[in-house]
Design an enzyme around this catalytic site. Sequence first.
Site, PDB file in Angstrom:
ATOM      1  N   HIS A 307       0.790  -1.147   0.150  1.00  0.00           N
ATOM      2  CA  HIS A 307       0.029   0.063   0.062  1.00  0.00           C
ATOM      3  C   HIS A 307       1.065   1.247  -0.231  1.00  0.00           C
ATOM      4  O   HIS A 307       0.440   2.294  -0.708  1.00  0.00           O
ATOM      5  CB  HIS A 307      -0.864   0.065   1.101  1.00  0.00           C
ATOM      6  CG  HIS A 307      -2.314  -0.718   0.899  1.00  0.00           C
ATOM      7  ND1 HIS A 307      -3.028  -1.237   2.086  1.00  0.00           N
ATOM      8  CD2 HIS A 307      -2.886  -0.788  -0.355  1.00  0.00           C
ATOM      9  CE1 HIS A 307      -4.171  -1.526   1.224  1.00  0.00           C
ATOM     10  NE2 HIS A 307      -4.060  -1.280   0.079  1.00  0.00           N
ATOM     11  N   GLU A 548      17.609 -10.868 -25.863  1.00  0.00           N
ATOM     12  CA  GLU A 548      18.475 -10.556 -24.578  1.00  0.00           C
ATOM     13  C   GLU A 548      19.686 -11.256 -24.449  1.00  0.00           C
ATOM     14  O   GLU A 548      20.504 -10.983 -23.520  1.00  0.00           O
ATOM     15  CB  GLU A 548      17.490 -10.280 -23.402  1.00  0.00           C
ATOM     16  CG  GLU A 548      16.754 -11.604 -22.878  1.00  0.00           C
ATOM     17  CD  GLU A 548      15.787 -11.221 -21.721  1.00  0.00           C
ATOM     18  OE1 GLU A 548      15.920 -10.333 -21.077  1.00  0.00           O
ATOM     19  OE2 GLU A 548      15.185 -12.286 -21.429  1.00  0.00           O
ATOM     20  N   ASP A 572      19.081  -7.139 -20.107  1.00  0.00           N
ATOM     21  CA  ASP A 572      20.067  -8.214 -20.050  1.00  0.00           C
ATOM     22  C   ASP A 572      20.816  -8.057 -21.359  1.00  0.00           C
ATOM     23  O   ASP A 572      21.909  -8.565 -21.226  1.00  0.00           O
ATOM     24  CB  ASP A 572      19.166  -9.450 -20.084  1.00  0.00           C
ATOM     25  CG  ASP A 572      18.763  -9.896 -18.642  1.00  0.00           C
ATOM     26  OD1 ASP A 572      19.695  -9.697 -17.819  1.00  0.00           O
ATOM     27  OD2 ASP A 572      17.390 -10.177 -18.674  1.00  0.00           O
ATOM     28  N   CYS A 619      11.416  -3.962 -24.785  1.00  0.00           N
ATOM     29  CA  CYS A 619      10.870  -3.609 -23.312  1.00  0.00           C
ATOM     30  C   CYS A 619      11.873  -3.385 -22.319  1.00  0.00           C
ATOM     31  O   CYS A 619      11.701  -3.121 -21.139  1.00  0.00           O
ATOM     32  CB  CYS A 619      10.131  -4.747 -23.055  1.00  0.00           C
ATOM     33  SG  CYS A 619      10.586  -6.557 -23.006  1.00  0.00           S
TER      34      CYS A 619
END
Length: 661
Positions: A307, A548, A572, A619
């Site tokens: 939270h 990667e 990576d 990404c």
Amino acid sequence: MERSTIVRVHEGLHARPATRFVKLAKGFESDVELVKDGKAVSAKSSVKLMLLAVKENQEVTVRANGADAIEAIEALIGYLENPKAGLDDEAESQSPANDAGQKTAPAPVPETAPAAPAGASGLRGVAASEGFAIGPAFAHFPPDIAGQGRMLQAEEIAGEVHRFRAAVAAVQARMDRALAQDTLSAGDRGIIAALRDIAADDSLTGETEGLIKGGNDAVSAVITAASTIAADFSVVDDHYLNARADDVHAVGRQICLVLLGQDDVSLENIPEGAILIADDIGAWDLARAPLKRIGGVVCGHGGATSHIAIIARSHGIPAVLGLGDQVNALRTAREVAIDGNAGHVIIDPDAATRTDFANRVEAAAKERAGLTVFKTVTPKLADGTIIEVAANIGSLEEIEAAQEAGAMGVGLFRTELLFMRHMHLPSEDMQAETYAALAKAFAPYPVIVRTLDIGGDKPIAGIEFPDEENPFLGWRGIRMCLDRPDIFKQQLRALLRAAVHGNIKVMLPMVSDISEVRRTRGLVEECAAELKAEGVPHATFDLGVMIETPAAVLIAPALAKEVAFFSIGTNDLTQYIMAADRLNPTVAKLNDVTNPAVMMAIELTAKAGVAAGIMVGMCGEAAGRPDLVPMFVKMGLTELSMSPASIQRAKKTIMAMAGED
Ligand code: PEP
Ligand code: MG
């Protein structure tokens, strides 16, 4: 009498639906129980209902006994089958704690090269809320509360029960007052409402009163009762419910403070721009703190989906959490600099670091103001090619922030978190629900789910990892999955099931050999055949690979013939091309995506993908760097996936390219 039904409440009887169900049940005199898998609990306790972990589409039985049993069953079954009908508190339910969510996009922040690595005066934790901050340290370490540990005399018991009930009423009243403020954001309101429900629940009060009647003083009784209930929440196979354990402790603490006549150490006086340092901060404490004044948050406890992280992100406050005992090193700090993107904390920074951080903070504020207009923009090149700017996320809680930022789908859903935050492996059903929720949230945009990418450096419960000299070169990603079809097939089956609900695509991490793709495809076919035989609805999905490893780059032309898309994982790829550990600050200079060797690898990959006519995306963190985006787009990449905070800036950068052409 009893009646069974299938639950149609979206995402099951989580916090707010459970509370509404209880409210309905309490309107009847009869004793009412809800039964799932042979386990019956009182329908008048939201804590017990939550712990039953009733999910959407599960079968349950409502059992009632009393004068108005028929009416009770009618009403409760009606709610389970059609939760939207006949409730008077829908307005409140617009902000469920269940969503626990970001109602506003996190503040975009510049994402240039990572800040100074954690050195002698630096600590590393979980990058829980993006952004940079530097400010005076505000150490918040409230003392632990201890019970008196004294056995009560028989004649003292009634008075102690009375004192306890008055304390509960005082805490509830305080929470009601907080909820009545119209300045409260929707997300914070949901969180406080969930805490109030726990404070009002019969489980906590019943358990505590039982202990007081057994002779325990009220404070000891509350501490024990809260620990028991929190432990129950911790073991449920549901991340949302696991996080409720902290809420129970927070409520217990508030009740104890009233019993002791003490005020909690207050955050009221936190100086403007201060960095709040704590071992743990209850959601209740943070939600009612003067958030506008808080420059950053550093905590020993917590992770990316706690939270605290959610509140910090929704208010654009940089946060580094999960420092463990290292946080004690900050107790005496005078000034602290934090990098919420990389999870770094620098104690008493030197002059150069100070200037560096101050510049970053200023630049971020200026930029933020001008970017929001790009939220709804669909970036196109001069020739009309659309560049998809998607979000990297790791949990359902982040959906809202991604949508608020204007994400055109998800380019990387890291499934590790789903596996890491449980005491055991997540079930196929639970995974299917999670992936389906994602697919529905972003449809018709694609959601690219990455299959489990876990390595020897980050073991998870339920999978035994060997000791490895070089875990990054070891049994991780697709290698581990192919060796453990029992785990991998559950994930693939869940993905096939979720694909019915939207545009799911799947990508494999750490691929270095074409056989890994072929073997995975074989398993996907096997899973689809099983689901068909079982009569379970499912749909096919596009299968892609992450690029990667250097091997994947070198065989990209062959790989491109076997898969639907590439997504370049620069984090990576950089470490493997440069042979420089991405976690090792000593070689951080080599770990540079702009090194010609890495850029060449990206270009080779793009060429192979474009020649084969498949989508090439990215990404890794580099996808969100405005200085590199034009180069990647010119190489032929048509999808860039990044943290939500970078999306609007990337869209702006692409639009500017179209203008230059
Ligand atoms: C990458 O390696 O670039 C990537 C996106 O994966 P992760 O950072 O999760 O390893
Ligand atoms: Mg990776």
